[in-house]
Scaffold this motif. Sequence first.
Motif, PDB file in Angstrom:
ATOM      1  N   VAL A   1      39.956 -21.162 -10.435  1.00 51.91           N
ATOM      2  CA  VAL A   1      41.242 -20.800 -10.472  1.00 51.91           C
ATOM      3  C   VAL A   1      42.118 -22.051 -11.369  1.00 51.91           C
ATOM      4  O   VAL A   1      41.510 -22.994 -11.572  1.00 51.91           O
ATOM      5  N   LEU A   2      43.290 -21.460 -12.078  1.00 46.05           N
ATOM      6  CA  LEU A   2      43.802 -22.422 -13.080  1.00 46.05           C
ATOM      7  C   LEU A   2      45.168 -22.850 -12.443  1.00 46.05           C
ATOM      8  O   LEU A   2      45.901 -22.163 -11.526  1.00 46.05           O
ATOM      9  N   PRO A   3      45.823 -24.048 -12.778  1.00 43.98           N
ATOM     10  CA  PRO A   3      47.223 -24.430 -12.599  1.00 43.98           C
ATOM     11  C   PRO A   3      48.066 -23.469 -13.153  1.00 43.98           C
ATOM     12  O   PRO A   3      47.581 -22.822 -14.282  1.00 43.98           O
ATOM     13  N   ILE A   4      49.244 -23.417 -12.763  1.00 39.67           N
ATOM     14  CA  ILE A   4      50.394 -22.716 -13.241  1.00 39.67           C
ATOM     15  C   ILE A   4      51.309 -23.636 -13.766  1.00 39.67           C
ATOM     16  O   ILE A   4      51.748 -24.561 -12.883  1.00 39.67           O
ATOM     17  N   THR A   5      51.997 -23.217 -14.973  1.00 44.50           N
ATOM     18  CA  THR A   5      53.167 -23.856 -15.438  1.00 44.50           C
ATOM     19  C   THR A   5      54.295 -22.996 -15.619  1.00 44.50           C
ATOM     20  O   THR A   5      54.347 -21.870 -16.088  1.00 44.50           O
ATOM     21  N   TYR A   6      55.496 -23.754 -14.856  1.00 43.47           N
ATOM     22  CA  TYR A   6      56.576 -22.878 -15.015  1.00 43.47           C
ATOM     23  C   TYR A   6      57.879 -23.852 -14.846  1.00 43.47           C
ATOM     24  O   TYR A   6      58.117 -24.637 -14.240  1.00 43.47           O
TER      25      TYR A   6
ATOM     26  N   HIS B   1      58.511 -26.334 -16.824  1.00 43.72           N
ATOM     27  CA  HIS B   1      58.178 -27.494 -17.302  1.00 43.72           C
ATOM     28  C   HIS B   1      57.514 -28.517 -15.955  1.00 43.72           C
ATOM     29  O   HIS B   1      57.554 -29.401 -15.958  1.00 43.72           O
ATOM     30  N   THR B   2      57.246 -27.523 -14.745  1.00 43.94           N
ATOM     31  CA  THR B   2      56.628 -28.148 -13.924  1.00 43.94           C
ATOM     32  C   THR B   2      55.203 -27.557 -13.621  1.00 43.94           C
ATOM     33  O   THR B   2      55.211 -26.254 -13.698  1.00 43.94           O
ATOM     34  N   THR B   3      54.107 -28.091 -13.209  1.00 41.72           N
ATOM     35  CA  THR B   3      52.992 -27.683 -13.290  1.00 41.72           C
ATOM     36  C   THR B   3      52.452 -27.456 -11.615  1.00 41.72           C
ATOM     37  O   THR B   3      52.820 -28.201 -10.755  1.00 41.72           O
ATOM     38  N   TYR B   4      51.942 -26.470 -10.993  1.00 41.69           N
ATOM     39  CA  TYR B   4      51.885 -26.200  -9.652  1.00 41.69           C
ATOM     40  C   TYR B   4      50.228 -25.682  -9.496  1.00 41.69           C
ATOM     41  O   TYR B   4      49.465 -25.406 -10.407  1.00 41.69           O
ATOM     42  N   LEU B   5      49.980 -26.386  -8.621  1.00 36.95           N
ATOM     43  CA  LEU B   5      48.459 -26.213  -8.228  1.00 36.95           C
ATOM     44  C   LEU B   5      47.984 -25.439  -6.969  1.00 36.95           C
ATOM     45  O   LEU B   5      48.928 -25.436  -5.941  1.00 36.95           O
TER      46      LEU B   5
ATOM     47  N   GLN C   1      60.395 -13.517  -5.689  1.00 36.38           N
ATOM     48  CA  GLN C   1      61.142 -13.452  -6.855  1.00 36.38           C
ATOM     49  C   GLN C   1      60.187 -13.552  -7.976  1.00 36.38           C
ATOM     50  O   GLN C   1      59.363 -14.278  -8.194  1.00 36.38           O
ATOM     51  N   GLU C   2      60.413 -12.615  -8.969  1.00 38.78           N
ATOM     52  CA  GLU C   2      59.686 -12.568 -10.064  1.00 38.78           C
ATOM     53  C   GLU C   2      59.892 -13.523 -11.216  1.00 38.78           C
ATOM     54  O   GLU C   2      61.342 -13.678 -11.035  1.00 38.78           O
ATOM     55  N   ILE C   3      58.928 -14.209 -11.480  1.00 42.35           N
ATOM     56  CA  ILE C   3      59.285 -15.211 -12.486  1.00 42.35           C
ATOM     57  C   ILE C   3      58.104 -15.253 -13.692  1.00 42.35           C
ATOM     58  O   ILE C   3      57.198 -14.452 -13.674  1.00 42.35           O
ATOM     59  N   LYS C   4      58.594 -15.653 -14.714  1.00 41.08           N
ATOM     60  CA  LYS C   4      57.505 -15.954 -15.822  1.00 41.08           C
ATOM     61  C   LYS C   4      56.788 -17.141 -15.839  1.00 41.08           C
ATOM     62  O   LYS C   4      57.443 -18.021 -16.174  1.00 41.08           O
ATOM     63  N   ALA C   5      55.628 -17.209 -15.661  1.00 39.31           N
ATOM     64  CA  ALA C   5      54.891 -18.334 -15.575  1.00 39.31           C
ATOM     65  C   ALA C   5      53.453 -18.336 -16.508  1.00 39.31           C
ATOM     66  O   ALA C   5      53.226 -17.090 -16.971  1.00 39.31           O
ATOM     67  N   TYR C   6      52.866 -19.460 -16.636  1.00 44.73           N
ATOM     68  CA  TYR C   6      51.765 -19.410 -17.622  1.00 44.73           C
ATOM     69  C   TYR C   6      50.485 -20.118 -16.860  1.00 44.73           C
ATOM     70  O   TYR C   6      50.824 -21.243 -16.154  1.00 44.73           O
ATOM     71  N   LEU C   7      49.468 -19.347 -16.926  1.00 41.84           N
ATOM     72  CA  LEU C   7      48.186 -20.061 -16.578  1.00 41.84           C
ATOM     73  C   LEU C   7      47.756 -21.091 -17.371  1.00 41.84           C
ATOM     74  O   LEU C   7      47.811 -20.928 -18.810  1.00 41.84           O
ATOM     75  N   ASN C   8      47.675 -22.426 -16.998  1.00 43.98           N
ATOM     76  CA  ASN C   8      47.706 -23.594 -17.803  1.00 43.98           C
ATOM     77  C   ASN C   8      46.070 -24.031 -17.826  1.00 43.98           C
ATOM     78  O   ASN C   8      45.739 -25.020 -16.893  1.00 43.98           O
ATOM     79  N   ALA C   9      45.171 -23.738 -18.699  1.00 41.98           N
ATOM     80  CA  ALA C   9      43.813 -24.018 -18.871  1.00 41.98           C
ATOM     81  C   ALA C   9      43.508 -25.284 -19.454  1.00 41.98           C
ATOM     82  O   ALA C   9      42.406 -26.098 -19.440  1.00 41.98           O
TER      83      ALA C   9
END
Length: 224
Positions: free
Chosen positions: A58-63, A65-69, A29-37
């Motif tokens: 590698v960087l965490p991703i924020t989507y 309001h939740t951060t994914y590692l 499923q396509e989403i819009k997320a952000y690499l969170n440096a």
Amino acid sequence: MKKKMFATVLIGTIIASMATGAYGATKLQEIKAYLNAGISLKVDGNPSKLQDSNGNPVLPITYNHTTYLPVRAVSDVLGVAVNYDSKTDTVHLGERIEGVAITSQFNSVYHTKDPDSTVYKGKDYKEVFYDDGLPDRPSGFMLFPKGQYQTLSLQIAAINEPIQQLTIKDSDKNIILKRVASIAPDDGLMTIEVDIGGVDSIYVSGDVKKGGQVFVPLTTSYYK
């Protein structure tokens, strides 16, 4: 401590550094997320860097309001085994229920299926490491769990003479994972369990006197 922390981290963890090509298009499923440096990681109070299997950061991703590692990077930092089964689209973390025999990719001049060498105390183990060299000598072999397993359950017996200073070492990092001072013939077939989470290659070695043999059944020694 590490395993408790790992369970907590997994609540907000996604699968990264794994081949997404194994997934069918309908599962994505396509989403819009952000690499969170801006997020840093500490393990037991010590700063740690997240890296992929090639050592690249590698960087965490924020989507939403939740951060994914990335799970593989986190498991490497914590020393917890991780493996992806592309056949079932399943990520295996930590110890498995079913053991996997160490016969896979085992390579040694003392690797044998000869029935004259595979029997110990009346039981035929079919496939063994059997070092029957003649002089005083070091005896050893390599294993390659490739970071996919959490525990090594190694069976080993000394025949006629003791095995001295049995050492199980992380070959890449030159770290001793387990050491047994002596295994005597009267000890029978010993089972040695070792935490190998995150370890790619292992060197098992010990010293044997003239007239002694080392017997390791490969079918009943396993990774979990």
